[in-house]
Design a protein around this motif. Structure first.
Motif, PDB file in Angstrom:
ATOM      1  N   VAL A  69       0.850  -1.194   0.000  1.00 21.71           N
ATOM      2  CA  VAL A  69       0.000   0.000   0.000  1.00 21.71           C
ATOM      3  C   VAL A  69       0.884   1.242   0.000  1.00 21.71           C
ATOM      4  O   VAL A  69       1.930   1.274   0.665  1.00 21.71           O
ATOM      5  CB  VAL A  69      -0.926   0.021   1.230  1.00 21.71           C
ATOM      6  N   GLY A  73      -2.572   6.169  -1.747  1.00 20.86           N
ATOM      7  CA  GLY A  73      -3.772   5.355  -1.781  1.00 20.86           C
ATOM      8  C   GLY A  73      -3.834   4.295  -2.850  1.00 20.86           C
ATOM      9  O   GLY A  73      -4.910   3.797  -3.171  1.00 20.86           O
ATOM     10  N   ALA A  75      -2.604   0.384  -4.208  1.00 18.85           N
ATOM     11  CA  ALA A  75      -2.224  -0.894  -3.602  1.00 18.85           C
ATOM     12  C   ALA A  75      -2.096  -1.950  -4.687  1.00 18.85           C
ATOM     13  O   ALA A  75      -2.811  -1.918  -5.686  1.00 18.85           O
ATOM     14  CB  ALA A  75      -3.262  -1.329  -2.571  1.00 18.85           C
ATOM     15  N   ALA A 116      -8.065  -5.242   5.396  1.00 21.28           N
ATOM     16  CA  ALA A 116      -6.999  -4.265   5.603  1.00 21.28           C
ATOM     17  C   ALA A 116      -7.627  -3.034   6.249  1.00 21.28           C
ATOM     18  O   ALA A 116      -8.643  -2.529   5.766  1.00 21.28           O
ATOM     19  CB  ALA A 116      -6.343  -3.887   4.285  1.00 21.28           C
ATOM     20  N   LEU A 118      -7.316   0.773   6.848  1.00 23.00           N
ATOM     21  CA  LEU A 118      -6.624   1.918   6.275  1.00 23.00           C
ATOM     22  C   LEU A 118      -6.947   3.167   7.083  1.00 23.00           C
ATOM     23  O   LEU A 118      -8.108   3.419   7.410  1.00 23.00           O
ATOM     24  CB  LEU A 118      -7.031   2.122   4.817  1.00 23.00           C
ATOM     25  N   THR A 120      -6.093   7.445   7.251  1.00 22.06           N
ATOM     26  CA  THR A 120      -5.511   8.588   6.545  1.00 22.06           C
ATOM     27  C   THR A 120      -5.005   9.637   7.525  1.00 22.06           C
ATOM     28  O   THR A 120      -5.309   9.610   8.716  1.00 22.06           O
ATOM     29  CB  THR A 120      -6.538   9.249   5.603  1.00 22.06           C
ATOM     30  N   ARG A 127     -12.281  -0.330   6.764  1.00 20.33           N
ATOM     31  CA  ARG A 127     -11.772  -1.675   6.543  1.00 20.33           C
ATOM     32  C   ARG A 127     -12.225  -2.102   5.158  1.00 20.33           C
ATOM     33  O   ARG A 127     -13.346  -1.816   4.756  1.00 20.33           O
ATOM     34  CB  ARG A 127     -12.305  -2.660   7.589  1.00 20.33           C
ATOM     35  N   ALA A 145      -6.867   1.995  -3.528  1.00 18.99           N
ATOM     36  CA  ALA A 145      -7.271   1.417  -2.250  1.00 18.99           C
ATOM     37  C   ALA A 145      -8.197   2.344  -1.480  1.00 18.99           C
ATOM     38  O   ALA A 145      -8.839   1.923  -0.514  1.00 18.99           O
ATOM     39  CB  ALA A 145      -6.043   1.097  -1.398  1.00 18.99           C
ATOM     40  N   ILE A 158      -2.274   7.979   3.012  1.00 18.70           N
ATOM     41  CA  ILE A 158      -2.474   6.833   3.893  1.00 18.70           C
ATOM     42  C   ILE A 158      -1.333   6.829   4.905  1.00 18.70           C
ATOM     43  O   ILE A 158      -0.161   6.845   4.531  1.00 18.70           O
ATOM     44  CB  ILE A 158      -2.460   5.514   3.104  1.00 18.70           C
ATOM     45  N   ALA A 161      -1.647   1.000   7.057  1.00 12.66           N
ATOM     46  CA  ALA A 161      -2.449  -0.072   6.479  1.00 12.66           C
ATOM     47  C   ALA A 161      -2.099  -1.334   7.252  1.00 12.66           C
ATOM     48  O   ALA A 161      -0.962  -1.809   7.185  1.00 12.66           O
ATOM     49  CB  ALA A 161      -2.148  -0.239   4.997  1.00 12.66           C
ATOM     50  N   ARG A 192     -13.308  -1.325  -1.887  1.00 13.96           N
ATOM     51  CA  ARG A 192     -11.895  -1.003  -2.056  1.00 13.96           C
ATOM     52  C   ARG A 192     -11.659   0.477  -2.349  1.00 13.96           C
ATOM     53  O   ARG A 192     -10.724   1.079  -1.829  1.00 13.96           O
ATOM     54  CB  ARG A 192     -11.305  -1.881  -3.168  1.00 13.96           C
TER      55      ARG A 192
END
Length: 214
Positions: A69, A73, A75, A116, A118, A120, A127, A145, A158, A161, A192
């Motif tokens: 990741v 953002g 992935a 995952a 995430l 910010t 998730r 992502a 991000i 992650a 996603r």
């Protein structure tokens, strides 16, 4: 190279398997744990290119895939078998093709199960199912992502992650020193490319800087 991982993952008497190392510049490599069994106080564990830094280290795993990741953002999911096992001082191979100014921030080993988490810099979180990240060939641009809004409301980067396979506590740290405790079950599951939801009030430059699982 940053040798901190040598101490964090020192395996004692069991020097078996391969560790996976990811750099901010998007390079990844596997190395035999036995290569760290060196009778020196300090030694090279990775050759870093100028301006690059170590971003993540994975201990030996039975998982077949990894998800890399980036701050902006993106992935990419690919088979760990595509990553060469290299010597202790080797630099690695390309994990993801980074956009200008982008950097890799995390590497998650997985077998398709779980999510995952995430987070910010503006305190938005979500998730997303690891299954949402289709396997691609190593070295590509990857998939989005998270969708960052043009006005920056949900963040510009991000920060973390993290893998989630069961309910876990985690703590979010802000620039001011403020801390906020959460459980992964509190964070909504989104698609996603979803933009996330606000969970931390990050205003006046008091951005999220780190996230640690409890």
């Amino acid at each position: 190279a940053d040798e901190r991982f040598v101490y964090a993952y020192a395996p004692g008497k069991d020097w078996a398997g391969e560790m996976t190392l990811l750099t901010e510049g998007g390079l990844i490599k596997r190395m035999a744990v036995a290569d760290l069994n060196v009778r020196k106080a300090r030694y090279a564990a990775l050759t870093l290119r100028e301006g690059d830094k170590l971003a993540a280290v994975l201990p030996p795993t039975a998982c077949k895939d990894v998800l890399v990741v980036t701050r902006q953002g993106m992935a990419i999911c690919f088979s760990l078998a595509e990553v060469s096992v290299l010597g202790r001082t080797a630099a690695g191979v390309k994990a993801i093709q980074l956009a200008p100014a982008d950097r890799a921030v995390a590497c998650i080993a997985h077998d398709g199960e779980g999510e995952a988490l995430l987070v910010t810099d503006r305190g938005y979180m979500k998730r997303c199912l690891l299954l949402d990240f289709d396997r691609q060939a190593r070295g590509g641009k990857g998939l989005k992502a998270i969708t960052f809004l043009k006005n920056g409301m949900n963040g510009e980067a991000i920060v973390a992650a993290l893998p989630v396979r069961e309910a876990r506590a985690f703590t979010v740290f802000q620039k001011s020193g403020a801390q906020a405790a959460f459980n992964t079950e509190e964070i909504a599951i989104e698609t996603r490319a979803g933009k996330g939801q606000p969970y931390v009030l990050a205003v006046m430059g008091d951005c999220v800087e780190d996230v640690l699982m409890g």
